[in-house]
Design a protein around this motif. Structure first.
Motif, PDB file in Angstrom:
ATOM      1  N   ALA A 118      10.038  55.132  26.192  1.00 29.55           N
ATOM      2  CA  ALA A 118       9.776  55.369  24.773  1.00 29.55           C
ATOM      3  C   ALA A 118       9.624  54.057  24.010  1.00 29.55           C
ATOM      4  CB  ALA A 118      10.904  56.208  24.171  1.00 29.55           C
ATOM      5  N   LEU A 119      10.430  53.062  24.372  1.00 37.04           N
ATOM      6  CA  LEU A 119      10.295  51.743  23.741  1.00 37.04           C
ATOM      7  C   LEU A 119       8.950  51.110  24.090  1.00 37.04           C
ATOM      8  CD1 LEU A 119      13.898  50.355  24.336  1.00 37.04           C
ATOM      9  CD2 LEU A 119      12.901  51.006  22.135  1.00 37.04           C
ATOM     10  N   ASP A 123       5.682  49.769  21.922  1.00 33.83           N
ATOM     11  CA  ASP A 123       4.972  48.500  22.107  1.00 33.83           C
ATOM     12  C   ASP A 123       3.462  48.734  22.171  1.00 33.83           C
ATOM     13  OD1 ASP A 123       7.360  47.104  22.186  1.00 33.83           O
ATOM     14  OD2 ASP A 123       7.497  47.147  24.381  1.00 33.83           O
ATOM     15  N   LEU A 124       3.063  49.782  22.887  1.00 34.33           N
ATOM     16  CA  LEU A 124       1.638  50.098  22.996  1.00 34.33           C
ATOM     17  C   LEU A 124       1.067  50.488  21.634  1.00 34.33           C
ATOM     18  CD1 LEU A 124       1.499  52.160  26.331  1.00 34.33           C
ATOM     19  CD2 LEU A 124       0.768  49.795  25.967  1.00 34.33           C
ATOM     20  N   PHE A 331      -1.744  39.424  24.448  1.00 35.65           N
ATOM     21  CA  PHE A 331      -2.411  40.711  24.638  1.00 35.65           C
ATOM     22  C   PHE A 331      -1.720  41.802  23.817  1.00 35.65           C
ATOM     23  CE2 PHE A 331      -3.642  44.588  26.834  1.00 35.65           C
ATOM     24  CZ  PHE A 331      -4.956  44.355  27.206  1.00 35.65           C
ATOM     25  N   LEU A 332      -0.393  41.846  23.887  1.00 38.37           N
ATOM     26  CA  LEU A 332       0.361  42.841  23.130  1.00 38.37           C
ATOM     27  C   LEU A 332       0.280  42.605  21.629  1.00 38.37           C
ATOM     28  CD1 LEU A 332       3.548  43.217  25.359  1.00 38.37           C
ATOM     29  CD2 LEU A 332       1.767  44.932  24.977  1.00 38.37           C
ATOM     30  N   GLY A 333      -0.140  41.406  21.238  1.00 35.76           N
ATOM     31  CA  GLY A 333      -0.363  41.107  19.830  1.00 35.76           C
ATOM     32  C   GLY A 333      -1.723  41.555  19.328  1.00 35.76           C
ATOM     33  N   GLY A 334      -2.478  42.261  20.184  1.00 31.02           N
ATOM     34  CA  GLY A 334      -3.764  42.812  19.768  1.00 31.02           C
ATOM     35  C   GLY A 334      -4.978  42.075  20.271  1.00 31.02           C
TER      36      GLY A 334
END
Length: 358
Positions: A118-119, A123-124, A331-334
């Motif tokens: 769920a966490l 993030d996604l 990547f996770l920053g967009g």
């Protein structure tokens, strides 16, 4: 492939005339449909005229080259310009996904891994919201079920382009390959021994459908209302404002509890339902050639992963194209475009091979 240009030029002209027709102007749904098609054909028409002009310039230079050396010197540059224009037109004529100009509804659902999953779903969600922001798209969370630690068990978000996007710039064109199982490898916040765990979250991407695209018979719907709830099951609303809609012919079920108004929740749920029914219809119609949609798995099983997010190595790996980079934090920053463009290029190559590559 160029044989199709004449038909597309004629269709573009028809759309232009239709948008000046008072009857079409009065029908906003029809006007949006025609306007969307006109915008989609515009780059093809412009590329054709550019190629035709370059082709004519090259032909004239070759004819005059025998009499004037100055024209002969221009031929190589004109050949290069004509080839570039030819290549752009060829790429624009590759058969496209008819939904490529649409907005999307994106759903993220926690899977294996419990609270950690769920966490990761959270993030996604933040990754997609940041990507949308970088591209100038609008986002709207339609519905969300939060977990106890601040993640998401399930969240649905609408992603909309501003204005009329260019080719391959609309949300569906760039996000449709995100559908599938996303796997994460990291030390969960719930892990006291520092061990790396693997969990997964599922992503579904659907082109948003309008009422003109999908007719839903009210008699085919069962609508239930109930009180919305938050993490841990606590009530967050004392009225029956949450809505669950079941489409009886297909068994499709959607629910929404994000808004305080029952009417608003019903409208949001209907948006998701139309998108799902539109996708089901497309999958049935294109069953023999629906490779892109087949990648959107229906179970959140780690063995059916499309991408892995490895935190200890700061690595992102896409298992369909072999794309790999060691900038997971970015990547996770967009900053997703390199991975997305690798998928778009692979899809383009497959479509080009399907039509013979010429």
């Amino acid at each position: 492939m160029f044989e199709s240009v004449d038909a597309l030029l004629a269709e573009h002209a028809e759309c232009e005339q239709a948008m000046a027709d008072p009857a079409v102007i009065a029908d906003q749904a029809r006007l949006r449909e025609v306007g969307r098609r006109y915008a989609a054909l515009g780059p093809v028409v412009a590329a054709y005229h550019a190629w035709h002009a370059a082709h004519d310039d090259l032909g004239a230079a070759r004819e005059l080259a025998a009499e004037d050396a100055a024209f002969a010197e221009e031929v190589p540059a004109l050949e290069e310009a004509e080839q570039a224009a030819h290549e752009r037109l060829r790429r624009l004529l590759i058969p496209r996904d008819p939904d490529d100009d649409r907005d999307v509804i994106l759903e993220i659902k926690a899977g294996e891994g419990g609270e950690e999953s769920a966490l990761f779903a959270g993030d996604l969600l933040r990754m997609y919201l940041r990507y949308a922001e970088k591209r100038g798209w609008r986002t709207e969370v339609i519905d969300a079920t939060e977990s106890d630690l601040g993640g998401y068990k399930d969240v649905q978000v609408a992603v909309k382009a501003k204005g009329t996007p260019g080719p391959d710039e609309a949300p569906w064109a760039r996000l449709k390959f995100e559908g599938g199982v996303h796997r994460v490898q990291r030390v969960p916040v719930t892990e006291s021994q520092g061990r790396i765990h693997t969990s997964a979250a599922g992503v579904w991407v659907m082109p948003e459908a309008e009422e003109i695209d999908v007719h839903v018979d009210p008699n085919d719907l069962r609508i239930d209302v109930y009180r919305s709830s938050g993490p841990g099951g606590q009530s967050v609303n004392t009225t029956d404002s949450a809505v669950r809609i079941t489409h009886l012919p297909t068994g499709t079920v959607v629910s929404c509890q994000n808004e305080k108004s029952q009417l608003q929740n019903k409208e949001s749920a209907m948006r998701v339902l139309r998108a799902r029914l539109h996708q089901i219809a497309q999958e049935q119609a294109d069953a023999a050639a629906s490779d892109a949609r087949k990648s959107q798995v229906r179970t959140v099983d780690r063995s059916e992963r499309i991408r892995t997010y490895n935190f200890p190595e700061n690595r992102i790996s896409d298992h369909r194209t072999g794309y790999k980079a060691y900038n997971l934090d970015i990547f996770l920053g967009g900053e997703m475009d390199p991975a997305i463009e690798s998928l778009m290029s692979a899809d383009e190559a497959a479509r080009l091979a399907a039509v013979g590559g010429n």
